[in-house]
Design an enzyme around this catalytic site. Structure first.
Site, mmCIF file in Angstrom:
data_model
loop_
_atom_site.group_PDB
_atom_site.id
_atom_site.type_symbol
_atom_site.label_atom_id
_atom_site.label_comp_id
_atom_site.label_asym_id
_atom_site.label_seq_id
_atom_site.Cartn_x
_atom_site.Cartn_y
_atom_site.Cartn_z
ATOM 1 N N GLY A 136 1.043 -1.341 -0.028
ATOM 2 C CA GLY A 136 0.562 -0.035 -0.143
ATOM 3 C C GLY A 136 1.275 1.092 0.462
ATOM 4 O O GLY A 136 0.456 2.720 -0.253
ATOM 5 N N GLY A 138 4.641 3.412 -1.130
ATOM 6 C CA GLY A 138 5.964 2.990 -0.782
ATOM 7 C C GLY A 138 6.826 4.102 -1.205
ATOM 8 O O GLY A 138 7.611 4.479 -0.272
ATOM 9 N N GLU A 249 22.750 4.691 -0.464
ATOM 10 C CA GLU A 249 22.056 4.129 -1.170
ATOM 11 C C GLU A 249 21.531 5.071 -2.699
ATOM 12 O O GLU A 249 21.320 4.280 -3.782
ATOM 13 C CB GLU A 249 20.412 4.279 -0.487
ATOM 14 N N GLN A 343 18.463 1.803 -30.579
ATOM 15 C CA GLN A 343 18.073 3.244 -31.662
ATOM 16 C C GLN A 343 19.169 2.686 -32.943
ATOM 17 O O GLN A 343 18.833 1.969 -33.793
ATOM 18 C CB GLN A 343 17.083 3.976 -31.293
ATOM 19 N N HIS A 345 21.279 0.608 -32.500
ATOM 20 C CA HIS A 345 21.970 -0.818 -33.016
ATOM 21 C C HIS A 345 20.518 -1.370 -34.208
ATOM 22 O O HIS A 345 20.426 -2.562 -34.514
ATOM 23 C CB HIS A 345 21.795 -1.540 -31.627
HETATM 24 C C1 LIG Z 1 13.007 -4.244 -9.123
HETATM 25 C C2 LIG Z 1 12.489 -3.493 -7.368
HETATM 26 C C3 LIG Z 1 13.683 -3.647 -6.528
HETATM 27 C C4 LIG Z 1 13.415 -2.629 -5.292
HETATM 28 N N1 LIG Z 1 14.270 -2.777 -4.536
HETATM 29 C C5 LIG Z 1 13.467 -2.448 -3.060
HETATM 30 C C6 LIG Z 1 14.243 -2.912 -1.221
HETATM 31 O O1 LIG Z 1 15.078 -3.606 -1.622
HETATM 32 N N2 LIG Z 1 12.998 -2.520 -0.198
HETATM 33 C C7 LIG Z 1 12.923 -1.810 -0.385
HETATM 34 O O2 LIG Z 1 11.618 -1.255 0.265
HETATM 35 N N3 LIG Z 1 11.749 -1.372 -1.929
HETATM 36 C C8 LIG Z 1 12.232 -1.465 -2.722
HETATM 37 N N4 LIG Z 1 11.185 -1.499 -3.736
HETATM 38 C C9 LIG Z 1 10.105 -0.374 -3.996
HETATM 39 C C10 LIG Z 1 10.571 0.982 -4.556
HETATM 40 O O3 LIG Z 1 11.740 1.587 -4.261
HETATM 41 C C11 LIG Z 1 9.974 1.618 -4.809
HETATM 42 O O4 LIG Z 1 8.987 0.764 -5.392
HETATM 43 C C12 LIG Z 1 9.481 2.832 -4.700
HETATM 44 O O5 LIG Z 1 10.163 3.857 -4.139
HETATM 45 C C13 LIG Z 1 7.986 3.691 -5.770
HETATM 46 O O6 LIG Z 1 7.143 3.367 -4.328
HETATM 47 P P1 LIG Z 1 5.618 2.897 -5.106
HETATM 48 O O7 LIG Z 1 5.836 2.357 -6.015
HETATM 49 O O8 LIG Z 1 4.701 2.285 -4.161
HETATM 50 O O9 LIG Z 1 5.043 3.839 -6.708
HETATM 51 P P2 LIG Z 1 4.230 5.405 -5.317
HETATM 52 O O10 LIG Z 1 4.690 5.355 -4.637
HETATM 53 O O11 LIG Z 1 2.532 4.332 -6.084
HETATM 54 O O12 LIG Z 1 4.427 5.786 -6.781
HETATM 55 C C14 LIG Z 1 3.660 5.914 -8.344
HETATM 56 C C15 LIG Z 1 3.973 7.169 -8.990
HETATM 57 O O13 LIG Z 1 3.156 8.163 -8.086
HETATM 58 C C16 LIG Z 1 4.822 9.420 -8.292
HETATM 59 N N5 LIG Z 1 4.621 9.750 -6.571
HETATM 60 C C17 LIG Z 1 3.835 9.588 -5.645
HETATM 61 N N6 LIG Z 1 3.987 10.523 -3.970
HETATM 62 C C18 LIG Z 1 3.923 11.992 -5.531
HETATM 63 C C19 LIG Z 1 4.224 12.956 -4.897
HETATM 64 N N7 LIG Z 1 4.603 13.871 -3.806
HETATM 65 N N8 LIG Z 1 4.943 13.859 -6.208
HETATM 66 C C20 LIG Z 1 4.624 13.708 -6.624
HETATM 67 N N9 LIG Z 1 4.801 12.255 -8.001
HETATM 68 C C21 LIG Z 1 4.126 11.289 -7.235
HETATM 69 C C22 LIG Z 1 6.043 8.233 -8.219
HETATM 70 O O14 LIG Z 1 7.434 9.779 -8.466
HETATM 71 C C23 LIG Z 1 5.342 7.576 -9.308
HETATM 72 O O15 LIG Z 1 5.656 8.074 -9.919
HETATM 73 C C24 LIG Z 1 11.836 -1.879 -5.500
HETATM 74 C C25 LIG Z 1 11.836 -1.721 -5.956
HETATM 75 C C26 LIG Z 1 11.963 -2.677 -7.104
HETATM 76 C C27 LIG Z 1 10.203 -2.917 -8.676
#
Ligand SMILES: Cc1cc2nc3c(=O)[nH]c(=O)nc-3n(C[C@H](O)[C@H](O)[C@H](O)COP(=O)(O)OP(=O)(O)OC[C@H]3O[C@@H](n4cnc5c(N)ncnc54)[C@H](O)[C@@H]3O)c2cc1C
Length: 386
Positions: A136, A138, A249, A343, A345
């Site tokens: 829920g 990130g 990080e 592109q 390639h």
């Molecule tokens: C391959 C992979 C490895 C990962 N590894 C880890 C890990 O080891 N540990 C860990 O804890 N997490 C990890 N993550 C999670 C990653 O850090 C999160 O996916 C990322 O921080 C974004 O959170 P979310 O996916 O919930 O997107 P959301 O927070 O839901 O964001 C969705 C969109 O809304 C935008 N947005 C959100 N808030 C705002 C705002 N205030 N202003 C403008 N735009 C906004 C975002 O920029 C994005 O474009 C990983 C993710 C992946 C896919």
């Protein structure tokens, strides 16, 4: 190979270290990448091999099994060589362990915790991960819903995490929890969950667009009894600890981005010289030459900024905003570079047997994880008082 702008941050020791890393990557990493990409996970042997060669925990004191040198340039070199060899997700397994998780174990631990965890982290017997993201939430870390409620000498942990890098392989998971669920940031703490704890389950190894050799997993916690002795740092200060460590990080991700972009550039330039169309090398078309010229320019700009940030990190004065600038700009640059590389390639750029194709899929996540480009700009923008 194009002559690079001379970098001024390394001395002879670093150059020797780089030669050793390059040999390690060629012998112990690159030959296994295809197998790990198919398996969706690296072998734990990768960590053991890195540990044996002295490439884990370079900043940990020698009496605890580390290299005894608190100098991020060694981390930088390892990350650069892994990225330059196109090791993708496998490289991330190691840099996450060294650059991202280790600082928590090094700087927030008691002497007892250091003795318990650091030797295994340095030998590669204990693999680490950090779990902040939940299904829920990130970007909005303050909304973390996983709870750790005190019950005597234990916390009882309930909740779940997702997208956790090294999630399947990890033995020690730094987990962001709410010890006071009535608060947002001020209610956060960090606890270490260990493999085998009752009620700690792993979900699927998630099926991703790229970084296939990287195990990225869901974690589930159901009444997990976590000893208070596994608290990292101070209860209620979890968010402060995260903010402090996220600068390193983000710099690590930025540096890997520049190194991956450089590899993409090198492959593309070589291809542009060798491939012909209309009776001439494709690189000799003015459009291709301008693309390559822009790529070369952006690479050097990114490298200079990363190197300057590494000096600041070593001096202890890298700011959260500077790390955010490095992270968003270098990863967006990486994304542009691999796209241009594909592109140039032509159709071969879309074939996974060409490294540029995998670099393209591997790069897509870098502007999202570690904090999205938008969140980086928020951090920088807020610091301007607007
Ligand atoms: C391959 C992979 C490895 C990962 N590894 C880890 C890990 O080891 N540990 C860990 O804890 N997490 C990890 N993550 C999670 C990653 O850090 C999160 O996916 C990322 O921080 C974004 O959170 P979310 O996916 O919930 O997107 P959301 O927070 O839901 O964001 C969705 C969109 O809304 C935008 N947005 C959100 N808030 C705002 C705002 N205030 N202003 C403008 N735009 C906004 C975002 O920029 C994005 O474009 C990983 C993710 C992946 C896919």
């Amino acid at each position: 190979m194009v002559t690079r702008m001379r970098r001024t941050i390394f001395d002879d020791q670093h150059d020797l270290f780089r030669s050793a890393v390059r040999q390690f990557v060629a012998q112990e990493v690159s030959p296994h990448v295809a197998e790990w990409e198919t398996a969706g996970i690296v072998s734990r042997d990768l960590f053991l091999a890195a540990g044996r060669n002295g490439f884990l925990g370079m900043s940990v004191p020698e009496d605890l099994g580390g290299g005894g040198t608190d100098d991020f340039r060694y981390n930088l070199i390892l990350g650069e060589e892994l990225a330059a060899a196109g090791t993708g997700g496998a490289g991330l397994s190691l840099t996450l362990h060294n650059d991202i998780c280790l600082p928590y174990f090094l700087h927030l631990t008691t002497d007892e915790q250091k003795r318990r965890w650091l030797p295994g982290i340095c030998s590669g017997e204990l693999i680490t991960a950090i779990a902040m993201t939940e299904p829920g939430t990130g970007s909005d870390l303050g909304s973390v819903a996983t709870t750790a409620l005190r019950d005597g000498d234990h916390y009882v942990v309930n909740g779940s995490k997702t997208f956790i890098t090294n999630g399947i392989n990890a033995d020690l998971v730094i987990t962001a929890v709410k010890t006071d669920p009535s608060q947002r940031h001020k209610g956060m703490s960090l606890v270490v969950l260990e493999r085998g704890m009752a009620g700690f389950e792993r979900g699927r190894n998630l099926d991703k667009v790229g970084l296939h050799s990287q195990d990225t997993a869901e974690l589930f916690f159901s009444d997990v009894p976590v000893p208070v002795a596994n608290l990292l740092g101070t209860e209620g200060q979890g968010f402060v600890h995260l903010v402090h460590n996220l600068a390193q990080e983000r710099l690590s991700i930025a540096a890997a981005g520049v190194a991956a972009a450089r590899a993409a550039f090198d492959w593309t330039l070589a291809y542009c010289k060798e491939r012909t169309a209309f009776g001439q090398p494709i690189g000799s078309f003015q459009h291709s030459r301008f693309q390559l010229a822009e790529m070369r320019t952006e690479l050097e700009l990114g490298q200079v900024f990363v190197d300057r940030c590494v000096e600041s990190l070593n001096a202890g004065d890298l700011t959260v905003e500077e790390a955010a600038m490095a992270k968003w700009w270098c990863t967006e640059m990486q994304k542009r570079m691999v796209d241009r590389g594909v592109q140039l390639h032509g159709g071969y750029g879309y074939m996974l047997e060409y490294p540029i194709a995998r670099a393209y899929t591997d790069a897509r996540i870098t502007t999202i994880y570690g904090g999205t480009t938008e969140i980086m700009k928020e951090i920088i923008g807020r610091s301007l008082g607007v």
